[in-house]
Design a protein around this motif. Structure first.
Motif, PDB file in Angstrom:
ATOM      1  N   ALA A  97      65.386  85.991 161.912  1.00 49.60           N
ATOM      2  CA  ALA A  97      65.820  87.084 162.786  1.00 49.60           C
ATOM      3  C   ALA A  97      67.286  86.900 163.182  1.00 49.60           C
ATOM      4  O   ALA A  97      68.069  87.856 163.168  1.00 49.60           O
ATOM      5  N   ALA A  98      67.660  85.659 163.527  1.00 48.86           N
ATOM      6  CA  ALA A  98      69.053  85.382 163.879  1.00 48.86           C
ATOM      7  C   ALA A  98      69.972  85.638 162.686  1.00 48.86           C
ATOM      8  O   ALA A  98      71.074  86.179 162.839  1.00 48.86           O
ATOM      9  N   ALA A  99      69.526  85.255 161.510  1.00 53.73           N
ATOM     10  CA  ALA A  99      70.332  85.482 160.305  1.00 53.73           C
ATOM     11  C   ALA A  99      70.508  86.975 160.050  1.00 53.73           C
ATOM     12  O   ALA A  99      71.599  87.417 159.673  1.00 53.73           O
ATOM     13  N   HIS A 100      69.434  87.759 160.268  1.00 53.46           N
ATOM     14  CA  HIS A 100      69.552  89.213 160.090  1.00 53.46           C
ATOM     15  C   HIS A 100      70.538  89.800 161.100  1.00 53.46           C
ATOM     16  O   HIS A 100      71.360  90.665 160.750  1.00 53.46           O
ATOM     17  N   ARG A 101      70.463  89.324 162.358  1.00 51.03           N
ATOM     18  CA  ARG A 101      71.407  89.818 163.373  1.00 51.03           C
ATOM     19  C   ARG A 101      72.836  89.438 163.005  1.00 51.03           C
ATOM     20  O   ARG A 101      73.756  90.259 163.106  1.00 51.03           O
ATOM     21  N   GLN A 102      73.014  88.202 162.568  1.00 47.49           N
ATOM     22  CA  GLN A 102      74.356  87.749 162.195  1.00 47.49           C
ATOM     23  C   GLN A 102      74.862  88.529 160.983  1.00 47.49           C
ATOM     24  O   GLN A 102      76.032  88.906 160.923  1.00 47.49           O
ATOM     25  N   ALA A 103      73.988  88.789 160.032  1.00 50.50           N
ATOM     26  CA  ALA A 103      74.389  89.559 158.850  1.00 50.50           C
ATOM     27  C   ALA A 103      74.808  90.969 159.249  1.00 50.50           C
ATOM     28  O   ALA A 103      75.807  91.503 158.749  1.00 50.50           O
ATOM     29  N   ALA A 104      74.063  91.570 160.172  1.00 49.21           N
ATOM     30  CA  ALA A 104      74.418  92.916 160.635  1.00 49.21           C
ATOM     31  C   ALA A 104      75.774  92.890 161.340  1.00 49.21           C
ATOM     32  O   ALA A 104      76.612  93.786 161.130  1.00 49.21           O
ATOM     33  N   ALA A 105      76.002  91.867 162.149  1.00 50.66           N
ATOM     34  CA  ALA A 105      77.289  91.740 162.834  1.00 50.66           C
ATOM     35  C   ALA A 105      78.418  91.535 161.822  1.00 50.66           C
ATOM     36  O   ALA A 105      79.506  92.116 161.962  1.00 50.66           O
ATOM     37  N   ARG A 151      78.429  92.523 158.690  1.00 53.38           N
ATOM     38  CA  ARG A 151      78.640  93.792 157.985  1.00 53.38           C
ATOM     39  C   ARG A 151      79.469  94.746 158.840  1.00 53.38           C
ATOM     40  O   ARG A 151      80.392  95.407 158.346  1.00 53.38           O
ATOM     41  N   ALA A 152      79.158  94.832 160.138  1.00 54.33           N
ATOM     42  CA  ALA A 152      79.910  95.707 161.035  1.00 54.33           C
ATOM     43  C   ALA A 152      81.356  95.253 161.131  1.00 54.33           C
ATOM     44  O   ALA A 152      82.285  96.081 161.097  1.00 54.33           O
ATOM     45  N   ASP A 153      81.578  93.940 161.234  1.00 51.28           N
ATOM     46  CA  ASP A 153      82.934  93.406 161.315  1.00 51.28           C
ATOM     47  C   ASP A 153      83.698  93.698 160.031  1.00 51.28           C
ATOM     48  O   ASP A 153      84.863  94.102 160.068  1.00 51.28           O
ATOM     49  N   THR A 154      83.042  93.518 158.897  1.00 52.42           N
ATOM     50  CA  THR A 154      83.679  93.795 157.607  1.00 52.42           C
ATOM     51  C   THR A 154      84.017  95.280 157.494  1.00 52.42           C
ATOM     52  O   THR A 154      85.090  95.649 156.997  1.00 52.42           O
ATOM     53  N   ALA A 155      83.110  96.131 157.960  1.00 51.58           N
ATOM     54  CA  ALA A 155      83.374  97.577 157.930  1.00 51.58           C
ATOM     55  C   ALA A 155      84.572  97.917 158.813  1.00 51.58           C
ATOM     56  O   ALA A 155      85.421  98.735 158.426  1.00 51.58           O
ATOM     57  N   ARG A 156      84.668  97.296 160.002  1.00 47.48           N
ATOM     58  CA  ARG A 156      85.817  97.531 160.883  1.00 47.48           C
ATOM     59  C   ARG A 156      87.112  97.076 160.217  1.00 47.48           C
ATOM     60  O   ARG A 156      88.125  97.776 160.266  1.00 47.48           O
ATOM     61  N   GLN A 157      87.077  95.911 159.593  1.00 44.84           N
ATOM     62  CA  GLN A 157      88.276  95.412 158.924  1.00 44.84           C
ATOM     63  C   GLN A 157      88.684  96.327 157.772  1.00 44.84           C
ATOM     64  O   GLN A 157      89.878  96.620 157.591  1.00 44.84           O
ATOM     65  N   ALA A 158      87.689  96.776 156.992  1.00 46.20           N
ATOM     66  CA  ALA A 158      87.994  97.676 155.880  1.00 46.20           C
ATOM     67  C   ALA A 158      88.562  98.987 156.395  1.00 46.20           C
ATOM     68  O   ALA A 158      89.544  99.521 155.842  1.00 46.20           O
ATOM     69  N   THR A 159      87.967  99.530 157.461  1.00 42.45           N
ATOM     70  CA  THR A 159      88.456 100.772 158.048  1.00 42.45           C
ATOM     71  C   THR A 159      89.898 100.595 158.534  1.00 42.45           C
ATOM     72  O   THR A 159      90.761 101.446 158.274  1.00 42.45           O
TER      73      THR A 159
END
Length: 148
Positions: free
Chosen positions: A78-86, A88-96
């Motif tokens: 569960a922690a790994a899924h939360r970290q992965a989601a975070a 992904r969101a961080d990567t999306a922000r950086q790409a944007t």
């Protein structure tokens, strides 16, 4: 349970053929061995009960540990899924942000090009206006000549 060999052993003659001896049936070795081992095995009964108790306790503890490990693993997943989601969101922000910076740079370059085109147009406009005015005057002048 006595083996068939032990039963047959009882009826074997006491001595070898030859001189007469006292006849008899040999001692029952199975009974003797059982009588000899019973006290030792009785002492082991308590140990066997202790072993059974220890084994049952170990099985219970193993089950508890398995359950705890399963819960820890589920928490880690569960922690790994939360970290992965975070991530992904961080990567999306950086790409944007990166694409916004590229778009801003492209827009700035386009503004520079547009300013250069306006500047060239401003420099060339007077000569074009002079040509157009001259051509218009010539056309008007030619039209006036043709008109009686």
């Amino acid at each position: 349970m006595p083996r068939s060999r032990d039963i047959l052993e009882r009826f074997r003659s006491a001595g070898t053929p030859g001189a007469a001896t006292a006849t008899g049936v040999p001692a029952d070795r199975v009974s003797e061995l059982s009588a000899e081992l019973e006290p030792v095995l009785a002492q082991l009964a308590a140990t066997q009960a202790e072993v059974s108790r220890i084994r049952i306790g170990a099985q219970r503890e193993a089950e508890v540990r398995r359950q705890q490990a399963t819960e820890r693993a589920a928490a880690l997943v569960a922690a790994a899924h939360r970290q992965a989601a975070a991530e992904r969101a961080d990567t999306a922000r950086q790409a944007t942000r990166h694409y916004e910076e590229e778009a801003a740079a492209a827009f700035a370059a386009a503004e520079v090009n547009a300013a250069a085109v306006r500047h060239r147009a401003a420099e060339r406009m007077p000569s074009y206006v002079d040509r157009v005015v001259s051509a218009a005057r010539a056309a008007v002048h030619a039209w006036q000549k043709d008109d009686p």
